[in-house]
Design a protein around this motif. Structure first.
Motif, short mmCIF file in Angstrom:
data_model
loop_
_atom_site.label_atom_id
_atom_site.label_comp_id
_atom_site.label_asym_id
_atom_site.label_seq_id
_atom_site.Cartn_x
_atom_site.Cartn_y
_atom_site.Cartn_z
N UNK A 45 35.48 34.31 75.16
CA UNK A 45 34.58 35.33 75.68
C UNK A 45 34.82 35.55 77.16
N UNK A 46 34.42 36.73 77.62
CA UNK A 46 34.45 37.04 79.05
C UNK A 46 33.41 36.16 79.76
N UNK A 47 33.48 36.04 81.08
CA UNK A 47 32.53 35.20 81.81
C UNK A 47 31.08 35.70 81.67
N UNK A 48 30.11 34.80 81.88
CA UNK A 48 28.70 35.18 81.72
C UNK A 48 28.26 36.37 82.55
N UNK A 49 28.87 36.58 83.72
CA UNK A 49 28.42 37.70 84.54
C UNK A 49 28.78 39.06 83.95
N UNK A 50 29.53 39.09 82.85
CA UNK A 50 29.83 40.35 82.16
C UNK A 50 28.84 40.61 81.02
N UNK A 51 27.91 39.68 80.81
CA UNK A 51 26.98 39.77 79.68
C UNK A 51 25.86 40.77 79.95
N UNK A 52 25.27 41.23 78.87
CA UNK A 52 24.02 41.99 78.91
C UNK A 52 23.04 41.22 78.03
N UNK A 53 21.90 40.87 78.59
CA UNK A 53 20.87 40.14 77.85
C UNK A 53 19.84 41.14 77.35
N UNK A 54 19.48 41.05 76.06
CA UNK A 54 18.54 41.98 75.43
C UNK A 54 17.31 41.21 74.97
N UNK A 55 16.15 41.75 75.30
CA UNK A 55 14.87 41.22 74.82
C UNK A 55 14.02 42.40 74.38
N UNK A 56 13.13 42.15 73.42
CA UNK A 56 12.18 43.18 73.00
C UNK A 56 10.79 42.67 73.31
N UNK A 57 10.06 43.44 74.12
CA UNK A 57 8.69 43.09 74.49
C UNK A 57 7.80 44.30 74.24
N UNK A 58 6.73 44.09 73.51
CA UNK A 58 5.79 45.16 73.19
C UNK A 58 6.49 46.39 72.61
N UNK A 59 7.50 46.14 71.77
CA UNK A 59 8.21 47.22 71.12
C UNK A 59 9.25 47.92 71.98
N UNK A 60 9.40 47.51 73.22
CA UNK A 60 10.39 48.11 74.13
C UNK A 60 11.60 47.20 74.25
N UNK A 61 12.78 47.79 74.19
CA UNK A 61 14.02 47.03 74.38
C UNK A 61 14.33 46.98 75.86
N UNK A 62 14.44 45.76 76.38
CA UNK A 62 14.72 45.55 77.79
C UNK A 62 16.10 44.92 77.93
N UNK A 63 16.86 45.38 78.89
CA UNK A 63 18.19 44.81 79.12
C UNK A 63 18.29 44.29 80.56
N UNK A 64 19.05 43.23 80.71
CA UNK A 64 19.33 42.65 82.02
C UNK A 64 20.83 42.45 82.11
N UNK A 65 21.42 42.84 83.23
CA UNK A 65 22.85 42.60 83.43
C UNK A 65 23.08 41.13 83.68
N UNK A 66 24.13 40.60 83.05
CA UNK A 66 24.47 39.19 83.26
C UNK A 66 23.53 38.27 82.52
N UNK A 67 23.73 36.98 82.71
CA UNK A 67 22.85 36.01 82.04
C UNK A 67 21.46 36.09 82.66
N UNK A 68 20.46 35.80 81.87
CA UNK A 68 19.08 35.90 82.34
C UNK A 68 18.72 34.78 83.29
N UNK A 69 19.28 33.62 83.07
CA UNK A 69 18.97 32.47 83.93
C UNK A 69 20.25 31.93 84.54
N UNK A 70 20.12 31.26 85.65
CA UNK A 70 21.27 30.59 86.26
C UNK A 70 21.64 29.41 85.38
#
Length: 112
Positions: A45-70
């Motif tokens: 896989x590519x390094x973690x900083x190339x990731x997109x993290x996806x979460x769904x909260x209250x029916x909304x899809x939220x994305x964060x660039x890179x890993x969510x946590x260090x």
């Protein structure tokens, strides 16, 4: 039993600390792992900083660039291994270079 081996890379600077001879030996070591009977190679896989993290909260899809946590260890690749028992999977995991370079290999049995 079939296992998934999740390969985590530890210190990103470990590669630079290897001698040129050790760096040249790594691809052959991984090739030997992939040629082991019962192994189904995965993908690196590519390094973690190339990731997109996806979460769904209250029916909304939220994305964060890179890993969510260090993190100190990140999944760098995986493979599947069909073996007689966990001891065989542990032996294979011990041969994976990342496990000797500050990383780790997590072994998980798969549901059959």
């Amino acid at each position: 039993m079939k296992y998934m081996l999740l390969i985590s890379h530890g210190d990103p600077g470990a590669w630079e600390n290897l001698s040129e001879e050790e760096q040249k030996a790594l691809p052959a070591a991984y090739q030997a792992i992939e040629e082991t009977p019962g192994v189904t190679p995965g993908q690196w896989m590519q390094p973690p900083d190339t990731a997109t993290t996806v979460r769904v909260q209250d029916g909304r899809t939220l994305t964060t660039d890179g890993p969510f946590v260090e993190m100190k260890e990140a999944i760098g690749g995986y493979l599947f291994y069909e073996a007689d028992d966990l001891d065989a999977a542990i032996e294979l995991a011990g041969r994976i270079p990342a496990a000797r370079m500050g990383g780790a290999v997590e072994i998980r049995p798969l549901n059959q």
